[in-house]
Motif scaffolding. Structure first.
Motif, PDB file in Angstrom:
ATOM      1  N   GLU A 164      -1.435  -8.844  -4.448  1.00  0.00           N
ATOM      2  CA  GLU A 164      -1.158  -9.065  -5.871  1.00  0.00           C
ATOM      3  C   GLU A 164      -1.744  -7.948  -6.727  1.00  0.00           C
ATOM      4  O   GLU A 164      -1.157  -7.563  -7.751  1.00  0.00           O
ATOM      5  CB  GLU A 164      -1.693 -10.428  -6.282  1.00  0.00           C
ATOM      6  CG  GLU A 164      -0.916 -11.577  -5.626  1.00  0.00           C
ATOM      7  CD  GLU A 164      -1.473 -12.947  -5.952  1.00  0.00           C
ATOM      8  OE1 GLU A 164      -0.691 -13.908  -5.944  1.00  0.00           O
ATOM      9  OE2 GLU A 164      -2.696 -13.056  -6.203  1.00  0.00           O
ATOM     10  N   ARG A 165      -2.894  -7.424  -6.308  1.00  0.00           N
ATOM     11  CA  ARG A 165      -3.506  -6.336  -7.075  1.00  0.00           C
ATOM     12  C   ARG A 165      -2.616  -5.083  -7.059  1.00  0.00           C
ATOM     13  O   ARG A 165      -2.628  -4.277  -7.994  1.00  0.00           O
ATOM     14  CB  ARG A 165      -4.880  -6.006  -6.506  1.00  0.00           C
ATOM     15  CG  ARG A 165      -5.699  -5.047  -7.369  1.00  0.00           C
ATOM     16  CD  ARG A 165      -7.106  -4.856  -6.819  1.00  0.00           C
ATOM     17  NE  ARG A 165      -7.828  -6.111  -6.800  1.00  0.00           N
ATOM     18  CZ  ARG A 165      -8.317  -6.687  -5.700  1.00  0.00           C
ATOM     19  NH1 ARG A 165      -8.149  -6.123  -4.525  1.00  0.00           N
ATOM     20  NH2 ARG A 165      -8.968  -7.828  -5.773  1.00  0.00           N
ATOM     21  N   LEU A 166      -1.833  -4.939  -5.976  1.00  0.00           N
ATOM     22  CA  LEU A 166      -0.927  -3.793  -5.857  1.00  0.00           C
ATOM     23  C   LEU A 166       0.455  -4.090  -6.448  1.00  0.00           C
ATOM     24  O   LEU A 166       1.397  -3.315  -6.254  1.00  0.00           O
ATOM     25  CB  LEU A 166      -0.792  -3.399  -4.388  1.00  0.00           C
ATOM     26  CG  LEU A 166      -2.056  -2.792  -3.758  1.00  0.00           C
ATOM     27  CD1 LEU A 166      -1.910  -2.691  -2.250  1.00  0.00           C
ATOM     28  CD2 LEU A 166      -2.349  -1.421  -4.372  1.00  0.00           C
TER      29      LEU A 166
ATOM     30  N   HIS B 249     -15.632  -7.687  -0.375  1.00  0.00           N
ATOM     31  CA  HIS B 249     -14.964  -8.730  -1.155  1.00  0.00           C
ATOM     32  C   HIS B 249     -15.674 -10.076  -1.008  1.00  0.00           C
ATOM     33  O   HIS B 249     -15.102 -11.121  -1.327  1.00  0.00           O
ATOM     34  CB  HIS B 249     -13.499  -8.860  -0.721  1.00  0.00           C
ATOM     35  CG  HIS B 249     -12.657  -7.701  -1.155  1.00  0.00           C
ATOM     36  ND1 HIS B 249     -12.567  -6.531  -0.442  1.00  0.00           N
ATOM     37  CD2 HIS B 249     -11.871  -7.524  -2.260  1.00  0.00           C
ATOM     38  CE1 HIS B 249     -11.767  -5.688  -1.074  1.00  0.00           C
ATOM     39  NE2 HIS B 249     -11.331  -6.261  -2.175  1.00  0.00           N
TER      40      HIS B 249
ATOM     41  N   GLN C 253      -5.044 -11.415  -2.374  1.00  0.00           N
ATOM     42  CA  GLN C 253      -5.536 -10.770  -3.598  1.00  0.00           C
ATOM     43  C   GLN C 253      -5.164  -9.293  -3.628  1.00  0.00           C
ATOM     44  O   GLN C 253      -4.773  -8.756  -4.672  1.00  0.00           O
ATOM     45  CB  GLN C 253      -7.047 -10.945  -3.707  1.00  0.00           C
ATOM     46  CG  GLN C 253      -7.490 -12.367  -4.008  1.00  0.00           C
ATOM     47  CD  GLN C 253      -8.962 -12.586  -3.721  1.00  0.00           C
ATOM     48  OE1 GLN C 253      -9.717 -11.629  -3.451  1.00  0.00           O
ATOM     49  NE2 GLN C 253      -9.395 -13.838  -3.768  1.00  0.00           N
ATOM     50  N   GLN C 254      -5.275  -8.633  -2.481  1.00  0.00           N
ATOM     51  CA  GLN C 254      -4.961  -7.206  -2.450  1.00  0.00           C
ATOM     52  C   GLN C 254      -3.462  -6.966  -2.632  1.00  0.00           C
ATOM     53  O   GLN C 254      -3.057  -5.992  -3.269  1.00  0.00           O
ATOM     54  CB  GLN C 254      -5.469  -6.596  -1.140  1.00  0.00           C
ATOM     55  CG  GLN C 254      -6.989  -6.581  -1.045  1.00  0.00           C
ATOM     56  CD  GLN C 254      -7.517  -5.785   0.132  1.00  0.00           C
ATOM     57  OE1 GLN C 254      -6.831  -4.959   0.701  1.00  0.00           O
ATOM     58  NE2 GLN C 254      -8.754  -6.036   0.510  1.00  0.00           N
TER      59      GLN C 254
ATOM     60  N   ARG D  88       4.102 -10.023  -5.352  1.00  0.00           N
ATOM     61  CA  ARG D  88       4.170 -11.402  -5.830  1.00  0.00           C
ATOM     62  C   ARG D  88       4.239 -12.339  -4.634  1.00  0.00           C
ATOM     63  O   ARG D  88       4.945 -12.068  -3.645  1.00  0.00           O
ATOM     64  CB  ARG D  88       5.389 -11.599  -6.726  1.00  0.00           C
ATOM     65  CG  ARG D  88       5.394 -10.719  -7.962  1.00  0.00           C
ATOM     66  CD  ARG D  88       6.616 -10.987  -8.818  1.00  0.00           C
ATOM     67  NE  ARG D  88       6.620 -12.344  -9.348  1.00  0.00           N
ATOM     68  CZ  ARG D  88       7.636 -12.866 -10.046  1.00  0.00           C
ATOM     69  NH1 ARG D  88       8.734 -12.148 -10.247  1.00  0.00           N
ATOM     70  NH2 ARG D  88       7.564 -14.098 -10.491  1.00  0.00           N
TER      71      ARG D  88
ATOM     72  N   ARG E 109       0.820  -1.211   0.000  1.00  0.00           N
ATOM     73  CA  ARG E 109       0.000   0.000   0.000  1.00  0.00           C
ATOM     74  C   ARG E 109       0.853   1.259   0.000  1.00  0.00           C
ATOM     75  O   ARG E 109       0.433   2.310  -0.484  1.00  0.00           O
ATOM     76  CB  ARG E 109      -0.924   0.004   1.223  1.00  0.00           C
ATOM     77  CG  ARG E 109      -2.095  -0.968   1.128  1.00  0.00           C
ATOM     78  CD  ARG E 109      -2.837  -1.024   2.453  1.00  0.00           C
ATOM     79  NE  ARG E 109      -4.057  -1.832   2.357  1.00  0.00           N
ATOM     80  CZ  ARG E 109      -4.822  -2.154   3.410  1.00  0.00           C
ATOM     81  NH1 ARG E 109      -4.466  -1.738   4.630  1.00  0.00           N
ATOM     82  NH2 ARG E 109      -5.900  -2.878   3.244  1.00  0.00           N
TER      83      ARG E 109
END
Length: 416
Positions: A226-228, A76, A223-224, A231, A22
């Motif tokens: 990886e979305r940012l 989510h 998921q969050q 890895r 973040r």
């Protein structure tokens, strides 16, 4: 070069990785297990259709923790579900004590102690946000004076005497069962703080069970990340920090023993790690059962969490068991937490089969197989429970400790 590497994808490791992501850092997570989550994993252990939580099952802190609230679990698709009673405590030879989500219902069943219970809990409930902020804060800013006063007038009595100033055994056991979540000597200031925090949350944001199991929470966190752009590498056991890709920052979600194994550390610090004193352990049993748990007091089926302790379930027995266990000694009747997730999430029961999750507090590294002890404790308050068991799996404190120590580590991480 990556900015940060996190070793271990338990809840702490995932939280650290997400916080860094973040902030705009390039993050990589390495996890020894094939699935992320560590203590937040949910798997089909004993039946391909019935899901069991590997460690965490009930989440009283999830609705109030600032970090967990930031996940937006509901948005989510992860619903936090509640049983009618947050928790229960059976007593031999009498009705069980239940902490209903409704304060009036709880007080009505506690007789003369109902008034004392209300005086204890209602002010905490009314200022719950302030109380939680104080107890979860870093103590770097001045505390809310009202919250501080509420705790200051309540902690001493419960830190000096199991059950505090409550008189009847039902109320004393109901509160002491929550205090024992602190895993240590009873009574104590720490256990009193745990009792007041979790006890009042039972009637505000509750003790929820994530729909489908705790793994759903870990999945949202992953998921969050990886979305940012982060890895996550699973099935990778870190044997040395030198195996990790080049990075500016390394965070290790591992035990002191595991840290000493994988990190090149000064000799003096290694000696300090070798002297680290572990607290009491947990020995876990998972049961696949047919039908509901046959509690002597059927009202216990309304609670997803049940506390068991001693031969009669009294506060004194429970406090004695926890104190002796904290000294590293074994007791015949340890404190046991039983979770029946289907009481809050009926979909967890499939074709009449349901998971029952239970663990006992035991000395660190205790090698004993826990199912016999836990079954015997359940039989005392739910006669015939053993007959409902289709399959079971036990994990001693030694085995559970080994799993939590190595959920971080891997055969060679990919080179950079």
């Amino acid at each position: 070069m990556t900015d940060a590497v996190v070793v271990g994808s338990g809840p702490n490791g995932l939280a650290a990785a997400l916080t860094l992501a973040r902030a705009g850092l390039r993050v990589e997570v390495f996890e020894a297990h094939e699935r992320v989550g560590g203590g937040l994993r949910t798997e089909a252990l004993l039946d391909s259709e019935v899901l069991h939580d590997i460690c965490a099952a009930v989440h009283p802190m999830t609705p109030v923790s600032p970090f967990m609230r930031s996940l937006g679990l509901e948005a989510h698709g992860v619903a936090l579900l509640h049983s009618p009673a947050a928790y229960g405590h059976p007593l031999q030879g009498g009705p069980a004590a239940l902490a209903w989500r409704d304060l009036d219902a709880t007080c009505a069943e506690l007789g003369p102690d109902g008034r004392r219970w209300r005086r204890l809990m209602l002010p905490l409930m009314q200022r719950s946000a302030d109380v939680v902020d104080l107890m979860l804060s870093t103590q770097r800013t001045p505390p809310n004076p009202t919250a501080l006063a509420l705790l200051a007038t309540r902690l001493p009595a419960h830190a000096l005497r199991a059950g505090g100033d409550l008189r009847a055994e039902a109320a004393r056991a109901l509160l002491t069962g929550v205090a024992a979540h602190g895993i240590g000597r009873l009574p104590s200031p720490a256990s009193a703080a745990v009792a007041l925090l979790l006890g009042h949350l039972a009637r505000t944001t509750g003790w929820p069970v994530p729909r489908g199991g705790s793994g759903a929470v870990a999945a949202v966190m992953a998921q969050q990340i990886e979305r940012l752009g982060g890895r996550i590498h699973t099935g990778v056991r870190v044997n040395s920090l030198n195996d990790l890709p080049t990075r500016r920052l390394t965070l290790l979600d591992v035990s002191p023993r595991e840290l000493a194994r994988i990190a090149p550390l000064p000799a003096g610090y290694l000696r300090a790690l070798s002297r680290y004193r572990y607290g009491p352990g947990a020995a876990k049993a998972d049961f696949l059962v047919e039908g509901a748990i046959p509690w002597t007091d059927p009202r216990l089926s309304h609670a997803a969490t049940i506390h068991l302790g001693g031969t009669h379930g009294t506060a004194q027995e429970l406090a004695h068991a926890e104190t002796v266990t904290a000294r590293g000694l074994s007791v015949r009747h340890p404190y046991i937490i039983v979770v029946d997730p289907a009481a809050a999430d009926p979909a967890r029961a499939v074709r009449g089969r349901r998971p029952v999750w239970a663990y006992a507090h035991v000395p660190h590294g205790d090698p004993r197989d826990p199912p016999p002890t836990i079954r015997a404790a359940l039989e005392a308050h739910a006669p015939g429970f053993t007959d409902t068991v289709i399959a079971e799996r036990g994990m001693s404190a030694a085995q559970l400790g080994a799993i939590t120590r190595t959920t971080s580590a891997a055969t060679s991480p990919p080179e950079r």
